[in-house]
Every structure is written in C-alpha cells, then in structure tokens.
Design a protein around this motif. Structure first.
Motif, PDB file in Angstrom:
ATOM      1  N   SER A 115       0.837  -1.214   0.000  1.00  0.00           N
ATOM      2  CA  SER A 115       0.000   0.000   0.000  1.00  0.00           C
ATOM      3  C   SER A 115       0.865   1.254   0.000  1.00  0.00           C
ATOM      4  CB  SER A 115      -0.893   0.020   1.243  1.00  0.00           C
ATOM      5  OG  SER A 115      -1.757  -1.084   1.245  1.00  0.00           O
TER       6      SER A 115
ATOM      7  N   PRO B 156       1.774   5.151   1.167  1.00  0.00           N
ATOM      8  CA  PRO B 156       1.793   5.714   2.525  1.00  0.00           C
ATOM      9  C   PRO B 156       0.442   6.225   3.024  1.00  0.00           C
ATOM     10  CG  PRO B 156       3.737   6.418   1.343  1.00  0.00           C
ATOM     11  CD  PRO B 156       2.880   5.697   0.343  1.00  0.00           C
ATOM     12  N   GLU B 157      -0.417   6.741   2.127  1.00  0.00           N
ATOM     13  CA  GLU B 157      -1.702   7.288   2.592  1.00  0.00           C
ATOM     14  C   GLU B 157      -2.617   6.231   3.189  1.00  0.00           C
ATOM     15  OE1 GLU B 157      -1.914   7.525  -2.041  1.00  0.00           O
ATOM     16  OE2 GLU B 157      -0.391   7.724  -0.450  1.00  0.00           O
TER      17      GLU B 157
ATOM     18  N   TYR C  37      -1.615   4.317   5.455  1.00  0.00           N
ATOM     19  CA  TYR C  37      -1.222   4.376   6.864  1.00  0.00           C
ATOM     20  C   TYR C  37      -1.806   5.627   7.522  1.00  0.00           C
ATOM     21  CZ  TYR C  37       2.274   0.898   5.429  1.00  0.00           C
ATOM     22  OH  TYR C  37       2.897  -0.221   4.923  1.00  0.00           O
ATOM     23  N   ASP C  38      -1.790   6.727   6.770  1.00  0.00           N
ATOM     24  CA  ASP C  38      -2.294   7.998   7.274  1.00  0.00           C
ATOM     25  C   ASP C  38      -2.619   8.861   6.057  1.00  0.00           C
ATOM     26  OD1 ASP C  38      -2.745  10.526   8.276  1.00  0.00           O
ATOM     27  OD2 ASP C  38      -1.008  10.530   9.613  1.00  0.00           O
TER      28      ASP C  38
ATOM     29  N   PHE D 124       9.931   7.769   6.230  1.00  0.00           N
ATOM     30  CA  PHE D 124       8.720   6.966   6.435  1.00  0.00           C
ATOM     31  C   PHE D 124       9.149   5.518   6.616  1.00  0.00           C
ATOM     32  CE2 PHE D 124       5.491   4.310   4.174  1.00  0.00           C
ATOM     33  CZ  PHE D 124       4.481   4.396   5.137  1.00  0.00           C
TER      34      PHE D 124
ATOM     35  N   PRO E  70       7.422   2.398   8.441  1.00  0.00           N
ATOM     36  CA  PRO E  70       6.342   1.778   9.230  1.00  0.00           C
ATOM     37  C   PRO E  70       6.822   0.543   9.985  1.00  0.00           C
ATOM     38  CG  PRO E  70       6.084   1.292   6.895  1.00  0.00           C
ATOM     39  CD  PRO E  70       7.209   2.265   6.993  1.00  0.00           C
ATOM     40  N   GLU E  71       6.228   0.319  11.158  1.00  0.00           N
ATOM     41  CA  GLU E  71       6.557  -0.890  11.928  1.00  0.00           C
ATOM     42  C   GLU E  71       5.945  -2.120  11.284  1.00  0.00           C
ATOM     43  OE1 GLU E  71       5.965  -0.875  16.132  1.00  0.00           O
ATOM     44  OE2 GLU E  71       6.739   1.162  16.349  1.00  0.00           O
ATOM     45  N   ASP E  72       4.707  -2.002  10.862  1.00  0.00           N
ATOM     46  CA  ASP E  72       4.014  -3.091  10.187  1.00  0.00           C
ATOM     47  C   ASP E  72       3.588  -2.608   8.807  1.00  0.00           C
ATOM     48  OD1 ASP E  72       3.983  -5.047  12.358  1.00  0.00           O
ATOM     49  OD2 ASP E  72       2.645  -3.610  13.358  1.00  0.00           O
ATOM     50  N   PHE E  73       3.890  -3.393   7.786  1.00  0.00           N
ATOM     51  CA  PHE E  73       3.594  -2.986   6.423  1.00  0.00           C
ATOM     52  C   PHE E  73       2.174  -3.386   6.024  1.00  0.00           C
ATOM     53  CE2 PHE E  73       8.118  -2.749   6.640  1.00  0.00           C
ATOM     54  CZ  PHE E  73       8.470  -1.746   5.746  1.00  0.00           C
ATOM     55  N   LYS E  74       1.569  -2.536   5.207  1.00  0.00           N
ATOM     56  CA  LYS E  74       0.197  -2.790   4.744  1.00  0.00           C
ATOM     57  C   LYS E  74       0.210  -3.239   3.281  1.00  0.00           C
ATOM     58  CE  LYS E  74      -2.154   0.180   8.011  1.00  0.00           C
ATOM     59  NZ  LYS E  74      -3.307   1.051   8.234  1.00  0.00           N
TER      60      LYS E  74
ATOM     61  N   LYS F 200      10.280  -4.735   0.484  1.00  0.00           N
ATOM     62  CA  LYS F 200      10.301  -3.643   1.471  1.00  0.00           C
ATOM     63  C   LYS F 200      11.450  -2.682   1.198  1.00  0.00           C
ATOM     64  CE  LYS F 200       8.149  -6.379   5.162  1.00  0.00           C
ATOM     65  NZ  LYS F 200       8.395  -7.152   6.405  1.00  0.00           N
TER      66      LYS F 200
END
Length: 681
Positions: free
Chosen positions: A50, A52-53, A55-56, A69, A71-75, A167
């Motif tokens: 996914s 970045p948006e 995530y937020d 950027f 993230p701890e857990d990837f989407k 990643k």
C-alpha cells in the motif's frame, strides 16, 4: 471428499499442470475442477504494498516533515484490476474440502512472493501447503515436481528474502524519491523549463544510471593519443606475413622516453628514422632468434544463464534484454527450454545423469539433428559428470538454460526470431559434448640490426566443438585476435620448417599509425553482464565464470530495470545498435544523487544489498538483522540530505552536461508517473 488445490502463476501454466495430471476437469470461472483436484491461477501479482496514505491520509501529500517513512508493520492491498481473480483464488484456498495446497508459482524468489502475498491476504490456515519446484514445463518434470514437493515451510527463508527485497525497494523508492524531489525537483525543473520534475530513485536503477553516466563522461574526457608502429613485411615461399618491432632489452630504444609503449613511438618522425635504419644495408633479411610452437585448446563455453543469453541476443540480433526474456519465456512455456530466470551456467548432477533424453529429442531439429545423432551414437555424453559443465555447488534455484528436447512441434507457432534464439540455446548445449577446438600457435622472433621483430600465428588444426557453433542464420563473426589466424595447411608446413638461425626475407618496412581508443559505451547486453558482475564489464568468459557473489539486481529483474530507465527518459536506447546513452535529464538526476546520496550510485554497495538478501534466503542472517541495517541506512541518509543546502551549486554540473545536448533535444521530459517514482527498484 477432500481435494488438492494446485495454484499456478499464470493460466497457461495451470493448463499444463492439468494436462500433466491427466485430469478430467470442468471449466469454472477462474479455475478448473475435477473429482478430487482443483487447478487455479494468479495473473502475475494479485497483491501489492500500500502507498503511505493507507497508513495515514496526511501522507498522501509529499512533505519533508514526514520523512523518513519507516512503518513498523507494512500494509498490503489487492490490486483493483485483478480483484475478481483474487477473490476466486482466496475462496478456493479457504474452501473446507481443500486439504492440500500445491504451490506451483514460478520456482524463484518472485514466484514465492506472489503466492505468499495471496495466502497472507486470504488468511490461509490449517491447510497442508506444499511447494512444487520445477526446472521446465514438460509433463515429466511437472509430475516429478509434484511427487517431490516439500513442505512450504522449507522455503520460509526464501520467502523472507522476497518480502525484504520488496520492502527495501519500497522504502528506498518512497523515502529517497520524495526526499530528492522535494529538495531538488525545482532546481531540475527550473533548469529544464518544465512545470514540475519528480525525481525517481531506486536501489538498483539509480546504480545502473550511474554506470551509464560515468561511462559517457569517461568517453567525453578521453583524449585520443596517436602512436606509430614499425612493421616489417616478410616473404616466405610466396606467402607474406608481418613482424612487429618492439623495444626489448638490447634495442637502441629500450626504455626510451620517445616510446609510447614498447611497440610504438609518440612521434612519426622517430618511427620513420627506425624504419629507414632497418631498411638500409640490403639485402633485407632477418635471422630467426627464437621460435616457439605450442598447442592451445579452446574449450566449449559454459551454458547460458539468462544474462549470457541476453548479451548474446543483443550482439547477434540487436534484441533488448526485455525482448530476449519475453522470447525465452515463451520457449519455456511451450516446453522447449528449461526455466529461463537462472543465474547458473552449469547443470546439476541429477540432470546430467539423464541428459541423453534432452539430446535425443533434438534429432528432429533440422539445424542440428546430425550432431545430436553423432553425440548419441558415440555416447559422447558419458563423461559429462566429470566436466566443468556439471557442478551442484554453483546452482542456487535452477540450473542453466538448455533445450528440453521436447515440444519441437511448438516451434511452428514460434516467431522467426524465437526459433533463432532457440537455435542459439541448442547449439551452445550440444557444443559441450564435443572436444575442445585445437590451435597450433607459433611465435617467431627475428633480428635485424640488433632490433627484434615479433610475429605470431594461430592455426586451427582441429575444429572440435566449433563445428556445432556455426548458426544457420549467418556466420558468426570471428573473434578478434592479434595473431594472424589461418587454416592454410601449406603455410603451416612452411612455418613448421623454420628453425633458429633461419634467414627470412623482408620485402619492406612500413609505419602503421594507430590511436588509443576511448572506453566503449554499454549495449543493453553488455550492461546486463556488467550488472551481473557487480558493475564490472568483464569481457573474458573464463574470468566471468570465476566471479562469485551477487550482482546488481537479479536475472529476473535486470531487463525490467533497464526498460524502466528508458521509459522514464533517464536513458536512451538505440534500437538498431542496442547502445545505451544517458539523456540530459538522466545526467542531471545523476548529479543530484551524486550531491546527496552518493552511495546509491555505488555498484559494490548495491551488490552487497543483493548479497544480504541471498544470506537471508540461505539462513545465514535473520530478516530482523537485515531490516535493522536497512532502516539505519535510510534514516542516516535522509537526515544527511535534510541538512544540505546545495541546490544552487548544482547549476554548474547541469551546465557541464547540457553543452553535449542540442538545444531543444534531451530536454524533453515528462512529469514522472507516480508509479515510476515510488516503490521503485
């Protein structure tokens, strides 16, 4: 009744599995089903990472404040265009009557990743999952792969390296593309007079861009140096040959500052003086001081991996690596050749023991049938296991690309170019069963006026494997050699009669002007080889074979990366010659990266990342160790660039590059597509 589910990477491959299993299936929407078996397929990737948006929502807007950027857990999310097939596959994976899942995606890191993403998004639980690993799509190989399928868990390290590769590309693409676009995009667009210029950065593509730009600048900075050689034209019973003067010990010019190298002068006047000196005092003769004769064996080359095949097809047919990969992939899917995305150039012991099956099928291939018959009749394959063409230690996922010996009827449906590529693979394969080509090498040193003249000859006395290597579609160019190569047996006999002290007649002395040559530009093929060898363009095949370690990118991704650089107009590819050159935009991006994240341009560093992924796949290091190193790298360089104030200084570098591009050309850029810029390799 419990059922087995087979999941392939493409519909065509799923059909081959259904055929090999001899299933009486009924066609459903997105799968095939029989009494106890279901066969389904992906259509390449069904799931992606996914943006970045996800995530937020605030991260949709590019801002330096939100970098790095990490993230701890990837989407992940299902790709909208293939959602229908994902839903079908997901439903089948979770069907209550499905007990065993056979994973039949391509046997490599990317194929592993395709299935693992689907299984993760589908939430597969409490099912036996087995991995089918095959080297060709022949019925025999498919059945073997199913029979010997291992638990999917045995491939967990490979899966981990696949996730990490994605990643890494994602994090470098997102962070560094946003960082450099925000920091330097205006400097680039203002210079080019364009509205906005996103800067696309990737772990591998930026390194490749750097290799091409550096090479172009080496060529520009190169200053040609003329030099002058003195040669004598000898005559021997109606045959003529040349002898080259060299300033060896005892020469009046030994270690003279007048020399360019030991065989040439900086000035024509000096060469002329020597030629006149040697031409004085007739008769023009020289005395043989030394003659050496030795046999030289030239072994058949190693088999093709994808990089070598792409290089050969670039040389022979001016095909881009991407075009070659498409052709060989089609040959693989038509069961004609083994798995193409391989880095190995040798065979496994298991395959070598059964190799006569591959040879046997080639008897009906019109161009090489006689050679296949000869190999089988003479049992020339018997000692293959003892040769350098078989080495289990040099194989990771797959052995070299060879013909299966099957599916020859399918050649009728292959393009003319495809048949030529097939012939190239077949001839390379059959050549390994033949003895080396044998040359007689003769080196001759003669003396006149205390100056030495050197002559060398290379005579083919036994063609060995070379008789197999001549293509039906045209003669292969002879390799350039400094020696005079001849097949004239009468001349060879004359040379054999020369002894130390023999008197040789000289017709005349003359001067040959030469000049130093700049480095060669990369072609698409030589670039693939340079990527394979971590930035080193190693021309010598024997030396390439000895190079160990990961290169830049993988056999599966190199062509795609090169194609992307051309698509986003950082590089230009001449389709007729396959020569690669940078664009003005590409040079400017190079200068931006060189002034900010210079290590992205380093082939050695890029190759070390790839090596790290290999270590993860082997279980030598943990995914956590790799991820920590990656995050440190991104955090450190991001902070470093945020502190730079060097936008204005870039103009001098842009000016230096721009002078080599006509006004109005090389400046044509387009706003980079977001998919080009982010999540890049």
């Amino acid at each position: 009744m419990s059922k087995s589910l087979f999941i392939a990477e493409k519909p065509s491959v799923a059909q081959e599995f259904a055929k090999a299993l001899k299933l009486n299936t009924s066609r459903k929407d997105g799968y095939l089903e029989s009494e106890n078996t279901i066969v389904t397929w992906c259509v390449g990737h069904l799931v992606t990472m996914s943006y970045p948006e996800a995530y937020d929502p605030a991260l949709k807007r590019w801002s330096l404040d939100t970098l790095p950027f990490l993230p701890e857990d990837f989407k992940y999310e299902v790709i909208p265009s293939v959602k229908k097939q994902f839903d079908i596959v997901s439903g089948l994976l979770n069907r209550k009557d499905v007990e065993t899942i056979y994973v039949c995606t391509d046997s490599g890191r990317e194929g592993e990743y395709i299935y693992r993403l689907v299984a993760m998004m589908a939430g597969v639980k409490d099912k036996e999952q087995k991995r089918v690993w095959i080297d060709s799509q022949t019925e025999e190989e498919i059945i073997r792969g199913i029979r010997e399928a291992k638990s999917l868990s045995e491939y967990d390290n490979l899966s981990a390296s696949a996730y990490l590769r994605a990643k890494e590309d994602y994090l470098m693409g997102i962070n560094f593309s946003r960082l450099l676009s925000l920091k330097y995009g205006n400097a680039v667009s203002n210079y080019l007079g364009s509205r906005y210029q996103a800067i696309s950065v990737g772990r591998v593509m930026t390194c490749v861009l750097g290799m091409v730009v550096r090479r172009e600048r080496e060529i520009r900075e190169f200053v040609k140096t003329p030099f002058y050689r003195v040669l004598g034209k000898f005559e021997l019973q109606g045959h003529s040959f040349e002898g080259e003067w060299r300033a060896t010990q005892g020469s009046r010019y030994f270690q003279s500052p007048l020399l360019y190298k030991e065989n040439g002068f900086k000035k024509k006047e000096t060469a002329k003086e020597l030629a006149e000196l040697l031409s004085a005092n007739p008769p023009l003769q020289a005395v043989v001081e030394k003659i050496e004769r030795k046999k030289e064996n030239k072994n058949p080359p190693l088999l093709f991996n994808l990089a070598e095949l792409q290089n050969e097809c670039s040389r022979l047919f001016k095909l881009s690596p991407d075009e070659t990969l498409k052709i060989v992939q089609e040959l693989y899917e038509k069961k004609l050749v083994t798995y193409p995305r391989t880095d190995a150039r040798v065979l496994s012991t298991a395959v070598a023991k059964e190799i006569q099956k591959n040879i046997g099928g080639l008897r009906s291939f019109v161009h090489v049938g006689a050679y296949a018959e000869e190999i089988l009749a003479g049992q020339m394959y018997k000692n293959l296991l003892k040769t350098r063409y078989v080495n289990d230690k040099q194989i990771t996922d797959h052995y070299a690309i060879i013909p299966t010996g099957q599916g020859l009827n399918a050649l009728r449906s292959v393009s003319v170019q495809g048949e030529k590529v097939y012939e190239v693979i077949v001839r390379r394969f059959l050549s390994i069963f033949y003895p080396p080509a044998v040359y007689q090498k003769i080196s001759l040193v003669s003396v006149r006026e205390k100056e030495r003249l050197f002559s060398s000859f290379k005579v083919l006395v036994s063609e060995g494997y070379l008789k197999v290597s001549g293509y039906s579609f045209g003669k292969k160019k002879e390799e350039e050699t400094s020696e005079e190569e001849t097949q004239d047996s009468a001349f060879l006999e004359m040379l054999q009669n020369i002894r130390k002290g023999s008197i040789l007649s000289i017709q005349r002395f003359f001067i040959k002007e030469g000049e130093t040559s700049p480095p060669k530009r990369y072609t698409s093929g030589s670039m693939i080889l340079a990527m394979e060898n971590a930035g080193q363009l190693i021309e010598d095949e024997e030396l390439r074979a000895q190079i160990k370690g990961s290169g830049i990118g993988t056999s599966a991704t190199r062509a795609e990366i090169l194609k992307k650089l051309v698509t986003i107009q950082y590089l230009a590819l001449n389709k007729k010659t396959q020569v690669i050159t940078p664009t003005l935009l590409g040079e400017m991006i190079f200068d931006v990266v060189n002034a900010s994240i210079r290590s992205l341009l380093s082939p050695e560093l890029t190759a070390s990342w790839e090596k790290g992924l290999t270590y993860v796949a082997e279980g030598s290091i943990t995914p956590q160790e790799y991820m920590e190193k990656l995050e440190r790298f991104i955090r450190s360089w991001t902070q470093g660039v945020l502190g730079l104030r060097n936008q204005l200084m870039l103009k001098q570098f842009f000016d230096a590059a721009a002078q080599y591009y006509q006004k109005g050309t090389g400046n044509k850029t387009r706003k980079s597509n977001r998919c080009d810029t982010e999540k890049g390799r």
